[in-house]
Design a protein around this motif. Structure first.
Motif, mmCIF file in Angstrom:
data_model
loop_
_atom_site.group_PDB
_atom_site.id
_atom_site.type_symbol
_atom_site.label_atom_id
_atom_site.label_comp_id
_atom_site.label_asym_id
_atom_site.label_seq_id
_atom_site.Cartn_x
_atom_site.Cartn_y
_atom_site.Cartn_z
ATOM 1 N N ARG A 115 0.806 -1.224 0.000
ATOM 2 C CA ARG A 115 0.000 0.000 0.000
ATOM 3 C C ARG A 115 0.838 1.272 0.000
ATOM 4 N NH1 ARG A 115 -5.258 1.070 1.303
ATOM 5 N NH2 ARG A 115 -4.636 2.750 2.702
ATOM 6 N N ARG A 116 1.798 1.378 0.901
ATOM 7 C CA ARG A 116 2.530 2.644 1.042
ATOM 8 C C ARG A 116 3.305 3.020 -0.218
ATOM 9 N NH1 ARG A 116 5.778 2.626 6.579
ATOM 10 N NH2 ARG A 116 5.897 0.387 6.183
ATOM 11 N N PRO A 117 4.110 2.113 -0.799
ATOM 12 C CA PRO A 117 4.790 2.495 -2.053
ATOM 13 C C PRO A 117 3.814 2.806 -3.185
ATOM 14 C CG PRO A 117 5.834 0.570 -1.071
ATOM 15 C CD PRO A 117 4.557 0.794 -0.322
ATOM 16 N N LEU A 118 2.691 2.070 -3.231
ATOM 17 C CA LEU A 118 1.721 2.308 -4.295
ATOM 18 C C LEU A 118 1.076 3.689 -4.156
ATOM 19 C CD1 LEU A 118 0.033 1.449 -6.700
ATOM 20 C CD2 LEU A 118 -1.486 0.209 -5.143
ATOM 21 N N LEU A 119 0.644 4.029 -2.953
ATOM 22 C CA LEU A 119 0.021 5.335 -2.748
ATOM 23 C C LEU A 119 1.016 6.467 -2.984
ATOM 24 C CD1 LEU A 119 -2.187 4.560 0.387
ATOM 25 C CD2 LEU A 119 -2.994 5.154 -1.908
ATOM 26 N N ALA A 120 2.269 6.286 -2.535
ATOM 27 C CA ALA A 120 3.285 7.312 -2.785
ATOM 28 C C ALA A 120 3.515 7.490 -4.278
ATOM 29 C CB ALA A 120 4.595 6.931 -2.087
ATOM 30 N N GLY A 121 3.602 6.379 -5.000
ATOM 31 C CA GLY A 121 3.794 6.459 -6.448
ATOM 32 C C GLY A 121 2.634 7.149 -7.139
ATOM 33 N N MET A 122 1.398 6.864 -6.700
ATOM 34 C CA MET A 122 0.240 7.477 -7.331
ATOM 35 C C MET A 122 0.206 8.983 -7.082
ATOM 36 S SD MET A 122 -1.220 5.177 -9.036
ATOM 37 C CE MET A 122 -2.600 6.219 -9.485
ATOM 38 N N VAL A 123 0.572 9.419 -5.877
ATOM 39 C CA VAL A 123 0.595 10.850 -5.578
ATOM 40 C C VAL A 123 1.613 11.570 -6.464
ATOM 41 C CG1 VAL A 123 1.186 12.560 -3.818
ATOM 42 C CG2 VAL A 123 -0.275 10.615 -3.229
ATOM 43 N N VAL A 124 2.810 10.981 -6.588
ATOM 44 C CA VAL A 124 3.835 11.591 -7.438
ATOM 45 C C VAL A 124 3.378 11.601 -8.898
ATOM 46 C CG1 VAL A 124 6.218 11.388 -8.259
ATOM 47 C CG2 VAL A 124 5.693 10.974 -5.849
ATOM 48 N N TYR A 125 2.700 10.522 -9.330
ATOM 49 C CA TYR A 125 2.182 10.475 -10.706
ATOM 50 C C TYR A 125 1.228 11.640 -10.959
ATOM 51 C CZ TYR A 125 -0.591 9.049 -14.724
ATOM 52 O OH TYR A 125 -1.251 9.044 -15.931
ATOM 53 N N VAL A 126 0.328 11.881 -10.022
ATOM 54 C CA VAL A 126 -0.644 12.965 -10.183
ATOM 55 C C VAL A 126 0.066 14.311 -10.285
ATOM 56 C CG1 VAL A 126 -2.484 14.238 -9.007
ATOM 57 C CG2 VAL A 126 -2.544 11.735 -9.091
ATOM 58 N N VAL A 215 -5.982 11.072 -9.862
ATOM 59 C CA VAL A 215 -6.574 11.413 -8.562
ATOM 60 C C VAL A 215 -7.653 10.405 -8.187
ATOM 61 C CG1 VAL A 215 -7.996 13.104 -7.337
ATOM 62 C CG2 VAL A 215 -6.049 13.873 -8.711
ATOM 63 N N LEU A 216 -8.520 10.082 -9.138
ATOM 64 C CA LEU A 216 -9.601 9.128 -8.868
ATOM 65 C C LEU A 216 -9.046 7.754 -8.494
ATOM 66 C CD1 LEU A 216 -12.609 8.402 -8.879
ATOM 67 C CD2 LEU A 216 -12.401 7.935 -11.339
ATOM 68 N N LEU A 217 -8.052 7.292 -9.246
ATOM 69 C CA LEU A 217 -7.485 5.971 -8.970
ATOM 70 C C LEU A 217 -6.764 5.952 -7.624
ATOM 71 C CD1 LEU A 217 -7.259 3.171 -10.146
ATOM 72 C CD2 LEU A 217 -5.233 3.884 -11.400
ATOM 73 N N THR A 218 -6.101 7.059 -7.283
ATOM 74 C CA THR A 218 -5.436 7.143 -5.975
ATOM 75 C C THR A 218 -6.451 7.013 -4.846
ATOM 76 O OG1 THR A 218 -3.727 8.585 -6.898
ATOM 77 C CG2 THR A 218 -3.948 8.552 -4.510
ATOM 78 N N LEU A 219 -7.575 7.698 -4.960
ATOM 79 C CA LEU A 219 -8.610 7.622 -3.940
ATOM 80 C C LEU A 219 -9.201 6.213 -3.846
ATOM 81 C CD1 LEU A 219 -10.470 11.003 -4.574
ATOM 82 C CD2 LEU A 219 -8.885 10.452 -2.719
ATOM 83 N N VAL A 220 -9.390 5.559 -4.989
ATOM 84 C CA VAL A 220 -9.937 4.197 -4.988
ATOM 85 C C VAL A 220 -8.961 3.232 -4.317
ATOM 86 C CG1 VAL A 220 -10.562 2.269 -6.487
ATOM 87 C CG2 VAL A 220 -11.418 4.551 -6.992
ATOM 88 N N VAL A 221 -7.672 3.357 -4.629
ATOM 89 C CA VAL A 221 -6.663 2.502 -3.995
ATOM 90 C C VAL A 221 -6.645 2.737 -2.490
ATOM 91 C CG1 VAL A 221 -4.174 2.109 -3.766
ATOM 92 C CG2 VAL A 221 -5.210 2.258 -6.039
ATOM 93 N N TRP A 222 -6.660 4.009 -2.089
ATOM 94 C CA TRP A 222 -6.620 4.341 -0.659
ATOM 95 C C TRP A 222 -7.830 3.778 0.084
ATOM 96 C CZ3 TRP A 222 -9.915 7.812 2.068
ATOM 97 C CH2 TRP A 222 -9.505 8.052 3.390
#
Length: 455
Positions: A115-126, A215-222
């Protein structure tokens, strides 16, 4: 490698989806996590569709990032006052970022969980995608496309690792085929979406839309994707440990065989993606609409055969046998394309070439899911690192193969067919020479250790 029919279905781990507590074996026990079944298995089944959609979205994001942008390339050239070759580097930078980012994120996910690396990666992607929409120069766009690719790699590599956490054997192969159904739609619709965006706004609007998707995908993952790697199965250590783990994986001949086989098959696909716009439109005179139709039809063929693989073949026929069939068909289709494009059959029109490309692309639905499944079945205790090696190899080999299709200019399809045939031959050679599917081999690779080379 155990026959696929004898592997057990893997349930959810102790923290996955429901938070149920399991008792996974330690990382030194071959096949240990596959035996950690309990209440989490039922939870995984109840939330299976939701997890599938989340992971499908993560694997679809990279092709969306690449293909939605394609119709805007000519406009970017004019808007940023940059030559076409420089603007093409924005694609290369994103592709290189996706390849190299997986080497970083994969080991991180084995150490800190998914979870943590994935969410960090998604935030940087956005953030990187938002800056791309504001880029004042081509150099800025290239730099942040690189960062976009590096961050977007988190979705690719961790999605595969999560599948390895949750499933094993034929169930894993079926899940990969299902992911192909979702992610395979992305290349079909992405250029169409990009074209429609350009009807109402400029090229920057493409990146605004991608920012919103991120942003939408980050929220869904979270909100919906729980941790699938419990603390007791994580690896301590820094860069040195990650390198030792990868060295151990690469020392396993069979894992390396599947990795190279999948990478070379992916190179066949990339050669098609890079060359087909010129082959179909410039050489055979098709309209952009006809090209879009053929591109979509080939993608549908790949997805449909992938579903045949997952729903009908997996569990009834060994994964290696299906993989061998897929590689054989790819080889035959590439050979036919070379004969047609080199003039052996005289002047041929678009229809025979399009048919050859359709067969070649459809056969990818047998090759790609099964190389991933077979490789990851050997690495239950280092799924992140193994997924990183699989993805990085595919992107790097594809990046090398792509420019070769244009070495003779835009007015001959022979280089495309030569690259495809060469990669198909090498893929089959790696499969037969390194994987040796007629022989049984140990089912897992202990972390940081090489398998017996004689296996």
């Amino acid at each position: 490698m155990p026959e696929s029919g004898h592997t057990t279905t893997r349930g959810n781990t102790s923290e996955a989806v429901s938070g149920a507590t399991g008792t996974p074996s330690g990382p030194g026990t071959p096949g240990g996590p596959a035996e950690s079944v309990g209440p989490g298995v039922a939870a995984a089944r109840r939330t299976g569709l939701l997890v599938t959609l989340v992971l499908g979205g993560l694997t679809a994001l990279p092709p969306l990032s690449m293909d939605m942008y394609l119709p805007a390339l000519p406009e970017v050239t004019g808007a940023l006052h940059a030559p076409a070759a420089t603007v093409q580097l924005t694609l290369t930078a994103c592709l290189a970022g996706m390849a190299l980012g997986q080497l970083v994120v994969g080991p991180m996910s084995d150490r800190w969980g998914r979870r943590r690396p994935l969410l960090a990666g998604m935030v940087v992607y956005v953030l990187a995608t938002a800056v791309c929409a504001l880029a004042p120069t081509a150099g800025t766009l290239i730099g942040f496309r690189l960062l976009q690719g590096l961050a977007g790699a988190a979705g690719i590599v961790i999605a595969r690792a999560v599948v390895r956490d949750l499933y094993d054997g034929v169930e894993m192969a079926r899940f990969f085929s299902t992911l192909m159904l979702i992610s395979g739609v992305a290349p079909i619709v992405a250029p169409l979406i990009g074209g429609q965006i350009l009807r109402i706004t400029d090229w920057r609007g493409v990146f605004h839309v991608l920012t919103g998707v991120g942003v939408l995908l980050t929220l869904v993952v979270w909100r919906f994707l729980a941790e699938t790697l419990p603390p007791e199965r994580r690896h301590e250590g820094g860069v040195g440990q990650a390198l030792r783990t990868m060295r151990g994986l690469l020392a396993d001949r069979v894992f390396t065989g599947y990795t190279l086989t999948g990478g070379l098959a992916f190179a066949v696909l990339f050669a098609y993606i890079s060359a087909s716009p010129f082959v179909v439109q410039e050489i055979y005179g098709a309209s952009p609409q006809t090209f879009g139709l053929l591109f979509g039809l080939n993608s549908v063929g790949l997805v449909a055969v992938g579903q045949v693989n997952g729903k009908l073949l997996v569990g009834r026929v060994s994964l290696d046998k299906v993989l061998g069939w897929g590689l054989g068909v790819i080889l035959l289709a590439a050979s036919a394309l070379l004969l047609m494009t080199s003039g052996v059959f005289g002047e041929v029109g678009l229809a025979p070439v399009a048919a050859g490309l359709f067969v070649l692309m459809s056969a990818m639905g047998l090759a790609m899911p099964n190389t991933n499944a077979q490789a990851l079945m050997r690495t239950p205790h280092a799924a992140g690192s193994a997924s990183a090696l699989l993805g990085t190899t595919s992107f790097l080999v594809g990046a090398v193969a792509s420019p070769l299709v244009g070495v003779a200019g835009e007015h001959t399809a022979v280089p495309m067919a030569v690259v495809q045939l060469t990669c198909a031959v090498l893929a089959l050679a790696c499969f037969l020479g390194l994987c040796r599917p007629w022989r049984k081999a140990p089912g897992t690779v202990p972390t940081g250790k090489a398998q017996d080379p004689a296996a």
